[in-house]
Design an enzyme around this catalytic site. Structure first.
Site, PDB file in Angstrom:
ATOM      1  N   ASP A 147      58.997 -38.481 -25.135  1.00 25.40           N
ATOM      2  CA  ASP A 147      58.664 -39.682 -24.176  1.00 25.40           C
ATOM      3  C   ASP A 147      59.987 -40.021 -23.322  1.00 25.40           C
ATOM      4  O   ASP A 147      61.043 -40.518 -23.932  1.00 25.40           O
ATOM      5  CB  ASP A 147      58.431 -41.088 -25.123  1.00 25.40           C
ATOM      6  CG  ASP A 147      57.842 -42.273 -24.234  1.00 25.40           C
ATOM      7  OD1 ASP A 147      57.866 -42.084 -22.869  1.00 25.40           O
ATOM      8  OD2 ASP A 147      57.007 -42.835 -24.757  1.00 25.40           O
ATOM      9  N   ARG A 149      60.385 -41.885 -20.814  1.00 26.21           N
ATOM     10  CA  ARG A 149      60.346 -43.271 -20.016  1.00 26.21           C
ATOM     11  C   ARG A 149      61.465 -44.236 -20.452  1.00 26.21           C
ATOM     12  O   ARG A 149      61.742 -44.530 -21.582  1.00 26.21           O
ATOM     13  CB  ARG A 149      58.830 -44.024 -20.539  1.00 26.21           C
ATOM     14  CG  ARG A 149      57.673 -43.290 -19.735  1.00 26.21           C
ATOM     15  CD  ARG A 149      56.135 -43.845 -20.177  1.00 26.21           C
ATOM     16  NE  ARG A 149      56.054 -43.853 -21.546  1.00 26.21           N
ATOM     17  CZ  ARG A 149      55.069 -44.328 -21.941  1.00 26.21           C
ATOM     18  NH1 ARG A 149      54.088 -44.846 -21.365  1.00 26.21           N
ATOM     19  NH2 ARG A 149      54.607 -44.158 -23.408  1.00 26.21           N
TER      20      ARG A 149
END
Ligand SMILES: [Zn+2]
Length: 222
Positions: A147, A149
């Site tokens: 991930d 983000r």
């Protein structure tokens, strides 16, 4: 350092105060709800966002001093085309309907595919189909972290909107940890609905087991 569990903290030395953004434009846009009715939302663009991307805030008026906020990462396949490989489309529809009714701020972040981008996400789908890998393993197969983000821009947007304290709708503890790390007061965490279908239940199970999401159907058939 990214990991498959727990929260990522902001890089050392990152201070929200040194990365201020400002509102660029506010404009009213009629938004279609799932029941066919329309509500007016204010769409707001920004200058000075840390990653230079075109993230927007979609604001529905709220009487609350601490507004409800949803941070939604762009998913073109799910949001626009209703892809059943994930639950992004129903999550977005749910929150727009809810915020249109009771007020809230939707931060729509242009970080497709948990940050790897649209083309790489489609590559990862190909790897999932060809090799039977789950969503996280497929990303790793393509040499991406689970991930990528980063929610600094979300914190910047809230600060530019003069919203230092929020009630956050999410099942993702990483969002809570990052926003708090970036100086936003997350006063309450409200889980989102679970939109499980036959086609996305493996995706949701992996998101819960490996992504640390609090998805409440683990004991059931998910
Ligand atoms: Zn999606």
């Amino acid at each position: 350092m990214l990991s498959t569990s727990g929260s990522k903290m902001p890089p050392a030395g990152t201070s929200p105060l040194t990365t201020e953004a400002a509102i660029r434009t506010r404009v009213e846009v009629p938004v279609n709800l799932s029941d066919g009715s329309w509500r007016t939302a204010e769409m707001i663009s920004f200058s000075g966002l840390a990653d230079g991307r075109e993230h927007i805030a979609v604001v529905f008026p709220s009487a609350r001093s601490v507004p409800l906020v949803r941070v939604h990462s762009e998913c073109l396949t799910g949001d626009v085309f209703g892809s059943a490989r994930c639950d992004c489309g129903p999550q977005l529809t749910e929150v727009v309907d809810l915020f249109a009714e009771s007020g809230g701020i939707l931060l729509y972040l242009r970080q497709e595919g948990r940050g790897i981008g649209l083309y790489n996400k489609l590559d990862a789908y190909r790897v999932q189909d060809d090799q039977g890998l789950d969503t996280f393993a497929a990303n790793r197969e393509l040499n991406f972290s689970d991930d990528l983000r980063d929610y600094l821009v979300a914190a910047q947007m809230l600060r530019a909107l003069d919203v230092p304290r929020i009630r956050l709708r999410t099942n993702n503890p990483d969002k809570v940890g990052q926003l708090r790390g970036y100086g936003i007061g997350v006063e309450e965490v409200i889980p989102t609905g679970i939109h499980r279908t036959e086609r996305n239940h493996d995706y949701l199970r992996v998101k819960a087991e490996q992504g640390g999401h609090t998805i409440e159907l683990l004991g059931e058939s998910i």
